[in-house]
Design a protein around this motif. Sequence first.
Motif, PDB file in Angstrom:
ATOM      1  N   LYS A  78      90.051  74.673  43.016  1.00 27.50           N
ATOM      2  CA  LYS A  78      91.509  74.587  42.992  1.00 27.50           C
ATOM      3  C   LYS A  78      92.140  75.972  43.088  1.00 27.50           C
ATOM      4  N   ASN A  79      91.557  76.933  42.362  1.00 27.24           N
ATOM      5  CA  ASN A  79      92.081  78.301  42.394  1.00 27.24           C
ATOM      6  C   ASN A  79      91.912  78.931  43.783  1.00 27.24           C
ATOM      7  N   LEU A  85      96.290  79.146  50.034  1.00 25.95           N
ATOM      8  CA  LEU A  85      97.663  78.753  50.358  1.00 25.95           C
ATOM      9  C   LEU A  85      98.628  79.929  50.209  1.00 25.95           C
ATOM     10  N   ILE A  86      98.437  80.679  49.103  1.00 22.52           N
ATOM     11  CA  ILE A  86      99.293  81.854  48.875  1.00 22.52           C
ATOM     12  C   ILE A  86      99.100  82.872  50.002  1.00 22.52           C
ATOM     13  N   LEU A  87      97.820  83.086  50.388  1.00 19.33           N
ATOM     14  CA  LEU A  87      97.521  84.033  51.471  1.00 19.33           C
ATOM     15  C   LEU A  87      98.122  83.564  52.790  1.00 19.33           C
ATOM     16  N   GLU A  88      98.012  82.253  53.059  1.00 21.08           N
ATOM     17  CA  GLU A  88      98.595  81.703  54.280  1.00 21.08           C
ATOM     18  C   GLU A  88     100.114  81.865  54.291  1.00 21.08           C
TER      19      GLU A  88
END
Length: 333
Positions: A78-79, A85-88
């Motif tokens: 999950k992390n 997602l944050i990087l994307e």
Amino acid sequence: MHYLKILFSWQKISIVKIIIGISVILFMTNLNAIVDSILHPDIPYFDSEHLIVGGTTGLFSLLFFILLNFYINHLNIKNVTQAKLILELQTKKEELKVNESKLKEINDTKDKLFSIIAHDLKNPFSSILGFSELLIKNIGNYNAEKSENFLKLINSSIRNTIVLLDNLLNWVKSQSGQLNFTPEKNDLSLIIQEIIEISNIIASIKNISFNNLQSDSLEVYADQNMLKTVLRNLVFNSIKFTNHGGEIDIYAKQIHEFIEITVSDNGVGIYEEDIKKLFNLETNITTTGTNNEKGSGLGLVLCKEFVEIHGGEIWVESEKGKGSDFKFTLPLV
């Protein structure tokens, strides 16, 4: 199945986790027997009761650690997913910034080109119209010399307009990816002589003379149309900023695997702070020539792009009031 792969994969489970898990399971399995051996030394250590309790405790301990490992791996997945997602999102944000910057640059270029079309194309046509009307009205009053001077001015305006239109067309092609690049062997001295011949009429209006100082026959590997465009723009630019009776020298020399070509004039020169602005369409500030000639600033920008397509460089060495040397390099054959 996925969690079992994670559980039994040496890449996912560290040696430390395995040692701790086995130690805790062994301790929990033998806890009842250890307590009884301390409190009741007379009771056998490995009787059936202790084996049943120990086996059951060990089984539950093992299940507990399996579930705990599942949960930890789930949190890790999950992390990792959240981190991706944050990087994307950060990448998309950066891409949006870049696209926004490119869009602004495109809009600025578009506005600049519209300005060139609306203003710089209008001026030469106005000159052509004005001179031709004077000739028509005074055809019987002007002598041959005066008529010839007017015709030279008309010819000069037409040539400047053709150069500007050619630059605009090449610029649009280069920005849209439609410009063909076909390098081949070229005799540099012949091309320089051709550019001098087509520039003589414009230069003669200001009594400017050319000196082709190239004695050796040098061959360059270049796209002929691009090379002519670069030389024509540099020569016309030198004519524009050279005073009446001035001189323009054109010469080339070999430097390692490149040919360095120089268009040198003894004109008005350029301030040092303005040199950095010359080859950028956004920052290039156009100035009038010594005979009030107008310019778009597009020519030098196009020169830079064409030279860099060949893998060369272009620069200027100048001092205010002492002329300018425009230099560029092209590869040898």
